[in-house]
Design an enzyme around this catalytic site. Structure first.
Site, PDB file in Angstrom:
ATOM      1  N   GLN A 133      31.548  53.103  52.977  1.00 61.05           N
ATOM      2  CA  GLN A 133      31.948  52.468  53.937  1.00 61.05           C
ATOM      3  C   GLN A 133      31.394  50.932  53.915  1.00 61.05           C
ATOM      4  OE1 GLN A 133      34.277  52.985  56.258  1.00 61.05           O
ATOM      5  NE2 GLN A 133      33.935  55.396  56.120  1.00 61.05           N
ATOM      6  N   ALA A 149      34.585  59.609  46.721  1.00 61.96           N
ATOM      7  CA  ALA A 149      33.302  59.866  47.626  1.00 61.96           C
ATOM      8  C   ALA A 149      32.873  60.863  47.554  1.00 61.96           C
ATOM      9  CB  ALA A 149      33.095  58.771  47.997  1.00 61.96           C
ATOM     10  N   THR A 150      33.597  61.764  47.398  1.00 60.71           N
ATOM     11  CA  THR A 150      33.583  62.915  47.565  1.00 60.71           C
ATOM     12  C   THR A 150      32.807  63.772  46.542  1.00 60.71           C
ATOM     13  OG1 THR A 150      34.797  63.670  49.494  1.00 60.71           O
ATOM     14  CG2 THR A 150      34.221  65.980  48.943  1.00 60.71           C
ATOM     15  N   CYS A 178      37.450  62.940  58.576  1.00 67.61           N
ATOM     16  CA  CYS A 178      36.754  64.360  58.125  1.00 67.61           C
ATOM     17  C   CYS A 178      36.458  65.378  59.188  1.00 67.61           C
ATOM     18  CB  CYS A 178      36.433  63.731  57.317  1.00 67.61           C
ATOM     19  SG  CYS A 178      35.961  62.299  56.503  1.00 67.61           S
ATOM     20  N   HIS A 188      40.175  54.016  48.733  1.00 66.49           N
ATOM     21  CA  HIS A 188      41.062  53.795  49.673  1.00 66.49           C
ATOM     22  C   HIS A 188      40.074  53.397  50.583  1.00 66.49           C
ATOM     23  CE1 HIS A 188      40.047  57.680  52.049  1.00 66.49           C
ATOM     24  NE2 HIS A 188      39.321  58.112  51.089  1.00 66.49           N
ATOM     25  N   THR A 191      41.771  63.288  31.987  1.00 65.38           N
ATOM     26  CA  THR A 191      42.393  62.209  31.268  1.00 65.38           C
ATOM     27  C   THR A 191      42.189  61.643  32.836  1.00 65.38           C
ATOM     28  OG1 THR A 191      43.174  63.955  30.203  1.00 65.38           O
ATOM     29  CG2 THR A 191      44.350  61.486  30.618  1.00 65.38           C
TER      30      THR A 191
END
Ligand SMILES: Cc1ncc(COP(=O)(O)O)c(C=O)c1O
Length: 385
Positions: A178, A69-70, A324, A200, A238
């Site tokens: 989220q 998501a970053t 984070c 994740h 790739t």
């Protein structure tokens, strides 16, 4: 109780990933279109893309694979704004976004863009559509807001803001890292142009995510990673078949489990909140009803706060803010925006629940707290004598 930071990969997902790694599986490069190794890998990518698209009511060709998501947030915001380089254009976001949005906006500010950071309602963290409307300027090109806050679980009224954005011909980006698997997402009904996802957070692997880019705006988003022209030319490199299969499976399972799992988690959350309230004074951070159930963010008040925080950390894996931020010494920017002072922010715990959280876990925690509080009481009576 820190599922908001990350989740373990479900066994059936890791098995599906393993099948894409070695010589007896689909290890080929999905871009190789001259032999069956490549075709088989490409087939896996197609299926996974469909699973991700299905979770959010998008078309498969609108899903762009990223590293998480970053990167999705970076691609969405920089990609949308790059088309206006060095012009005095305006973005609307909020003070309680994830750093992947806030730091990207700060970078754009340094390049001459204007950014409005909306102030959420004190205590609850709610961003109201009315505030967004008031912040719109003639030069606004993008609104970027999260669907579910990663520290307090507060929900944003995305549908109302999507409508507003489109009435004013402004692009709408939503960080749904989220929200996926916890809240039904329909990019069409919610009028979303760009939406960030991460595997994740939903029992898939780390290092893989996706950006939904509405088909008719794809040509307006500027590529940030150039290379072989993969992913509609928007993100080269790739494709990591095993990661993508992991994310596809995670999205497929998330869609199946969503409703029942939310009911179960809401029940657990209520139990823990009631249990804590019965023991000690607490302040609930976030909105009482406009939230998803997986988060319980509380500040402990009163003399016993330090002892309680210590006791919780003895038996539970919790965090005081987002993962984070937890390596930074400063208090959470979300709690600051909610109006908390340093002391209250320091006495705050985020519990976040997931598939393996059970009623027994909560009972263990609450029983431990009862014991510690009793011991403290006895100790203070003894010292009084
Ligand atoms: C709301 C939100 N956005 C973005 C991210 C970053 O996601 P990733 O770890 O996939 O880069 C997170 C992760 O904590 C998050 O909670």
């Amino acid at each position: 109780m820190d599922y908001a930071a990350t989740t373990p990969i479900l066994p059936e997902i890791s098995q599906a990933m393993i099948r894409c790694l070695s010589v007896d599986g689909d290890f080929g490069n999905p871009a190789s279109q001259s032999h069956h190794y490549g075709w088989d890998a490409a087939k896996n990518i197609t299926t996974s893309r469909k699973h991700v698209a299905d979770l959010i009511h998008a078309k498969p060709q609108e899903i762009i694979w990223t590293s998480g998501a970053t990167e999705s947030n970076n691609l969405a915001i920089k990609g949308a704004l790059d088309a206006y380089k060095y012009k005095n254009k305006h973005i609307i976001t909020s003070k309680i976004e994830h750093k992947a949005v806030l730091d990207t906006c700060a970078e754009l500010e340094s390049l001459g863009f204007q950014v409005t950071y909306l102030q959420p309602e004190l205590g609850t963290g709610v961003i109201r559509p009315k505030q967004v409307k008031q912040a719109i300027q003639p030069n606004t090109v993008l609104i970027s807001l999260m669907m579910v806050n990663n520290e307090i679980g507060t929900l944003t009224d995305i549908q109302a803001i999507g409508l507003l954005a489109h009435q004013h011909q402004i692009l709408f980006h939503v960080d749904a890292a989220q929200a996926a698997g916890k809240k039904a997402i329909d990019v069409q009904a919610m009028q979303i142009d760009l939406l960030s996802l991460s595997a994740h957070k939903i029992y898939g692997p780390k290092g893989i995510g996706a950006l939904y880019v509405r088909q008719d705006i794809q040509k307006h988003i500027k590529t940030q990673i150039h290379g072989g022209g993969h992913e509609q030319g928007l993100r080269s490199g790739t494709l990591a078949t095993h990661q993508i299969v992991g994310m596809g499976e995670a999205c497929r399972l998330a869609k199946l489990a969503l409703r029942d799992e939310q009911k179960r988690i809401q029940h657990l959350r209520n139990k823990l909140l009631q249990g804590l309230q019965a023991l000690t004074p607490v302040n609930l951070n976030g909105h009482a009803t406009q939230h998803v159930a997986n988060y319980l963010n509380v500040s402990f008040l009163g003399e016993q706060a330090d002892a309680i925080l210590f006791a919780i950390k003895q038996v539970a894996a919790v965090s005081s803010g987002s993962a984070c931020n937890s390596h930074h010494a400063t208090s959470s920017h979300v709690l600051n925006a909610l109006g908390h002072n340093e002391k209250l922010a320091a006495n705050t715990v985020r519990f976040s629940f997931g598939i393996y959280t059970t009623q027994e876990h909560l009972e263990t925690l609450l029983n431990h707290l009862v014991m510690v509080l009793k011991e403290n009481k006895v100790a203070s009576q003894l010292s009084f004598v």
